[in-house]
Scaffold this motif. Structure first.
Motif, PDB file in Angstrom:
ATOM      1  N   UNK A   1      33.766  86.051  54.186  1.00 13.32           N
ATOM      2  CA  UNK A   1      35.012  85.470  54.698  1.00 13.32           C
ATOM      3  C   UNK A   1      34.772  84.210  55.516  1.00 13.32           C
ATOM      4  N   UNK A   2      33.690  83.488  55.225  1.00 18.20           N
ATOM      5  CA  UNK A   2      33.500  82.202  55.891  1.00 18.20           C
ATOM      6  C   UNK A   2      34.717  81.323  55.623  1.00 18.20           C
ATOM      7  N   UNK A   3      35.218  80.725  56.663  1.00 19.22           N
ATOM      8  CA  UNK A   3      36.449  79.942  56.537  1.00 19.22           C
ATOM      9  C   UNK A   3      36.353  78.866  55.462  1.00 19.22           C
TER      10      UNK A   3
ATOM     11  N   UNK B   1      42.501  77.841  49.941  1.00 11.52           N
ATOM     12  CA  UNK B   1      43.811  77.822  50.599  1.00 11.52           C
ATOM     13  C   UNK B   1      44.473  79.183  50.506  1.00 11.52           C
ATOM     14  N   UNK B   2      45.479  79.363  51.339  1.00 11.96           N
ATOM     15  CA  UNK B   2      46.443  80.454  51.181  1.00 11.96           C
ATOM     16  C   UNK B   2      47.662  79.808  50.545  1.00 11.96           C
TER      17      UNK B   2
ATOM     18  N   UNK C   1      45.843  78.601  58.862  1.00 14.71           N
ATOM     19  CA  UNK C   1      45.819  79.965  59.384  1.00 14.71           C
ATOM     20  C   UNK C   1      44.364  80.366  59.566  1.00 14.71           C
ATOM     21  N   UNK C   2      43.927  80.513  60.811  1.00 15.29           N
ATOM     22  CA  UNK C   2      42.524  80.793  61.113  1.00 15.29           C
ATOM     23  C   UNK C   2      41.607  79.815  60.377  1.00 15.29           C
ATOM     24  N   UNK C   3      42.036  78.561  60.329  1.00 10.72           N
ATOM     25  CA  UNK C   3      41.236  77.506  59.710  1.00 10.72           C
ATOM     26  C   UNK C   3      41.431  77.334  58.223  1.00 10.72           C
ATOM     27  N   UNK C   4      42.187  78.220  57.568  1.00 13.43           N
ATOM     28  CA  UNK C   4      42.406  78.133  56.122  1.00 13.43           C
ATOM     29  C   UNK C   4      43.731  77.401  55.863  1.00 13.43           C
ATOM     30  N   UNK C   5      43.732  76.367  55.007  1.00 18.45           N
ATOM     31  CA  UNK C   5      44.986  75.662  54.713  1.00 18.45           C
ATOM     32  C   UNK C   5      46.043  76.598  54.127  1.00 18.45           C
TER      33      UNK C   5
END
Length: 280
Positions: free
Chosen positions: A155-157, A162-163, A202-206
């Motif tokens: 789960x490394x950012x 993306x989400x 979101x927690x670093x994820x686009x």
């Protein structure tokens, strides 16, 4: 006399197309990895290496066990996709550039919508990880966290592309403390300001809005979201965008036709988590 110069018009369509493609920008272009794709064939075989190597303790005098390079062939059908628009001579002569600009935009929109839908369909056809949400048209931070948990310790950012969500869920993110509260270590300044479809991190994820990418199931009236890993989704182009003209008989008009040949595939079936209310 030709209504358009094909190369120039195709460039205009491609430019407009680039502004409308969301999911394709997160996918990997595997065209160069598939040697014969640009020559012939109605199916594409995507190279997909299987991880088979394991480390073991070495015993003196005993040969080390080795595994063969293994490859699972992921096959997808090449789709011939096109769109057309009729331009009457009187319109082309009176408004000229404005007609061509509007036509290029409309054709680009149609092509983009189709490819985005095909990429979304590729995800839904083969995705292994599915997490159920409580509501059809809302999502919570806890549900996204459960979706992330499906990836285990991978789960490394920066491993996530993306989400990807439907715009109906934008307000859900605006109501998340984890997305909007500025005094948290994972908050990114500017969340809520949309740039190229990305509403924030979101927690670093686009977090990207992509309404045409299969994120809305009209049959079940529910949103479908993807937590997508980099390199999981792929496409190949057998034919770049082409433009041709046809003159329908006695209509004093020109039909502008554009087409492309491509295939889409989810290469890593465990490289995406799908979040939706209906999971079966």
């Amino acid at each position: 006399m030709a209504l358009v110069i094909p190369n120039i018009f195709a460039s205009s369509v491609l430019e407009a197309l680039g502004h409308n493609l969301k999911l394709r920008g997160l996918a990997t272009d595997a065209t160069n990895l598939v040697g014969e794709i640009r020559n012939a064939g109605d199916t594409v075989t995507f190279p997909n290496l299987v991880r088979t190597a394991t480390a073991t303790e070495i015993t003196k005098g005993t040969p080390l066990s080795v595994s063969n390079v293994d490859q699972v062939n992921a096959t997808a059908t090449v789709k011939h996709v096109g769109a057309g628009k009729r331009v009457f001579d009187v319109e082309a002569k009176q408004i000229k550039g404005a007609v061509m600009s509007a036509t290029a935009q409309e054709l680009a929109d149609a092509m983009a919508d189709k490819m985005e839908a095909d990429l979304g369909a590729a995800i839904l056809a083969d995705a292994v990880f599915i997490e159920q949400t409580a509501a059809a048209n809302a999502i919570t931070s806890a549900e996204i966290q459960k979706g992330l948990d499906l990836f285990g310790d991978q789960v490394d950012t920066d491993s996530f592309a993306a989400i990807v969500v439907n715009s109906k869920l934008r307000s859900s993110f605006m109501g998340m403390t984890e997305f909007t509260k500025a005094d948290t270590t994972y908050h990114v300044m500017g969340n809520g300001i949309t740039v190229n479809g990305v509403i924030g991190f979101y927690f670093g994820i686009p977090v990207m809005l992509a309404d045409k990418a299969g994120t809305w199931d009209s049959t079940k009236n529910e949103c479908v979201s993807y937590i997508l890993k980099r390199g999981a989704l792929s496409y190949v182009l057998q034919q770049d965008l082409t433009v041709e003209e046809q003159r329908p008989e006695r209509l004093f008009a020109t039909d502008l036709l554009i087409s492309s040949l491509y295939a889409t595939k989810l290469l890593n079936t465990k490289g995406v988590a799908v979040l939706r209310k209906t999971t079966v």
